[in-house]
Design an enzyme around this catalytic site. Structure first.
Site, PDB file in Angstrom:
ATOM      1  N   GLU A 291      42.342  91.178 -37.889  1.00  0.00           N
ATOM      2  CA  GLU A 291      41.439  90.377 -38.712  1.00  0.00           C
ATOM      3  C   GLU A 291      40.433  89.604 -37.849  1.00  0.00           C
ATOM      4  O   GLU A 291      39.351  89.254 -38.298  1.00  0.00           O
ATOM      5  CB  GLU A 291      42.243  89.417 -39.604  1.00  0.00           C
ATOM      6  N   HIS A 317      62.188 107.571 -31.699  1.00  0.00           N
ATOM      7  CA  HIS A 317      62.557 108.667 -32.598  1.00  0.00           C
ATOM      8  C   HIS A 317      61.572 108.752 -33.760  1.00  0.00           C
ATOM      9  O   HIS A 317      61.910 109.217 -34.837  1.00  0.00           O
ATOM     10  CB  HIS A 317      63.993 108.460 -33.090  1.00  0.00           C
ATOM     11  N   LYS A 431      37.757  90.598 -52.545  1.00  0.00           N
ATOM     12  CA  LYS A 431      38.165  89.368 -53.261  1.00  0.00           C
ATOM     13  C   LYS A 431      37.242  89.130 -54.446  1.00  0.00           C
ATOM     14  O   LYS A 431      37.689  88.814 -55.547  1.00  0.00           O
ATOM     15  CB  LYS A 431      38.022  88.157 -52.317  1.00  0.00           C
TER      16      LYS A 431
END
Ligand code: PA5
Length: 462
Positions: A291, A317, A431
């Site tokens: 961010e 793995h 937003k």
């Protein structure tokens, strides 16, 4: 008590065909770093995170609230998102015994459980409320802006449930707000209703706030040594006072990752602790790095590394296959722990089975450390950039030091990339679209833009 960064496997000499960072590149970057360092450290007035480790008044106010509520609650419910939640989660995972919330009160030393709601998934919300006895629960509402939609929605639901459980008047005593000293809905409510509130200094942004009451209050409530956390962070600031990269570890980390990205195309930057308690620290780092650095430069060029969390040995793995043979676009920074707790020998059973017998006498701590060294060596052997950040032990001091190291490295990296590490304009449009759909006042312009977007095309649906 130390942190050290071994970056041999980032450098040309260690990698096949000298393909790593060259001495000349590092020397040139050292000069650029001196400017970046000067610019960051000149901003102590507006980069509040730089002085959080020594902000004694804020620490004392936080500890006073922790003392005030001590022994009164079995559970703490934290409402917050992004920088208002990831730090407390990382601290709980790193510094409390594993499975903290499942331990009984005696094993928790009488400290409360800590639940963090950092999303608005209704299933999680209703399961959490069904499980908690709200009469025994302290609710921390954490939001720097004091108005984030997810946190406000959580707050409205939890406040209603609290009032139903204990009554309107008593509910106020179950709430602590942590927010901006002046602005935002939470501050308004706190003033009107006299709710206990701690400040996030105005000059401290969400993802840089873990060493403010955002992280410190939840930490204190669950028995983490806040003074030690801050001391570890303060030590980093002392060592970073100089731009000399031989002592400035955050600076070295920032310079190497920036060079690896911009000069060698290693734009995916993996943080891979070989320690379960540090899993959530990697997630906290991801938010901080992404961010802060994923931005447009002033001339509109998109830049920024892509952080990726991993954990060793588990990811050997899983993602390590990609790190070894996938695109040459990654750096891996391991975190290792010099002193492992609760380590003991692996029993000498099945001595006749070669696949097991070689393990006898070694310890799990040895195994995990050897696997980390093996992975680092294997990556280097295939020209894959990696570095190892070593800490002595997982305790509050080292967590504080690690978090301040990454926060400071982020600020330096912002300067090196030429972006503002402290804003997040890219999250705004989404937003605004959400506000428009929810009918929030002032979102008419976003509604127009939203309505102009193409609607789903049936040709492109299966
Ligand atoms: O780092 C940031 O600024 C953000 O990720 C915020 O932490 C997040 O958006 C939550 O904001 P607030 O603390 O204002 O509710």
């Amino acid at each position: 008590m130390t942190l050290s960064l071994d970056f041999t496997n980032m450098m040309g000499a260690a990698l096949p065909h000298g393909a790593g960072i060259t001495g000349e590149q590092l020397a040139a970057a050292t000069a650029a770093f001196a400017d970046a360092h000067a610019r960051v450290h000149a901003r102590t007035d507006d980069l509040g995170f730089l002085t959080l480790p020594t902000h004694d008044a804020l620490r004392d106010a936080t500890l006073a609230v922790a003392e005030q509520v001590r022994g009164r609650f079995t559970d703490v419910l934290l409402l917050g998102i992004g920088g208002s939640a990831l730090g407390p989660i990382a601290l709980r995972t790193a510094l409390c015994p594993p499975g903290w919330n499942a331990l009984d009160a005696a094993a928790r030393g009488g400290r409360p459980r800590l639940h963090v709601l950092d999303n608005v998934d209704p299933a999680t919300m209703s399961a959490t409320l069904a499980r908690l006895d709200l009469a025994q629960t302290l609710v921390l509402v954490i939001s720097k802006s004091g108005g984030t939609v997810e946190t406000m929605a959580q707050y409205l639901i939890v406040r209603e449930a609290l009032a139903a459980a204990v009554g309107e008047e008593a509910a106020r005593g179950h709430l602590v707000f942590i927010t901006d000293p002046e602005v935002g809905a939470l501050r308004k409510i706190a003033r009107a209703e006299g709710i206990t509130t701690l400040d996030i200094p105005a000059n401290v942004g969400g993802r840089f706030s873990v060493l403010s009451p955002v992280g410190m209050l939840p930490a204190a409530l669950i028995g983490i040594d806040v003074r030690a956390l801050l001391a570890g962070a303060a030590d980093v600031m002392t060592r970073a006072a100089s731009a000399d990269l031989s002592t400035n570890l955050p600076g070295t980390f920032a310079v190497l990752q920036h060079l690896a990205d911009t000069r060698h195309g290693r734009s995916v930057q993996v943080l891979m602790p070989y320690a379960d308690p540090l899993r959530d620290l990697a997630l906290w780092f991801v938010q901080l790095w992404a961010e802060s650095l994923g931005k447009h430069t002033p001339d509109g060029t998109p830049v920024g590394p892509t952080p990726l969390p991993a954990v060793g040995a588990t990811d050997q793995h899983s993602q390590v296959q990609l790190f070894m043979e996938g695109p040459l676009d990654k750096t891996v920074t391991f975190i290792t722990v010099r002193g492992r707790e609760a380590d003991g020998p692996i029993p000498a059973r099945h001595a006749d089975i070669a696949e097991l017998s070689y393990l006898a006498g070694h310890t799990l701590g040895e195994l995990i450390d050897i696997e980390q060294r093996a992975t680092a060596g294997a990556l280097a052997a295939r020209g894959r950039f990696n570095a190892t950040l070593a800490i002595d032990t997982i305790d509050a001091w080292h967590l504080g030091a690690l978090m301040q190291t990454f926060a400071l490295a982020t600020a330096y990296a912002g300067e090196l990339y030429g972006v503002n590490a402290f804003d997040q304009p890219g999250v705004e449009l989404g937003k605004q679209f959400a506000y428009a759909m929810l009918g929030r006042a002032g979102s008419d312009q976003a509604r127009v833009e939203w309505d102009a977007l193409p609607t789903p095309d049936p040709r492109f649906r299966v």
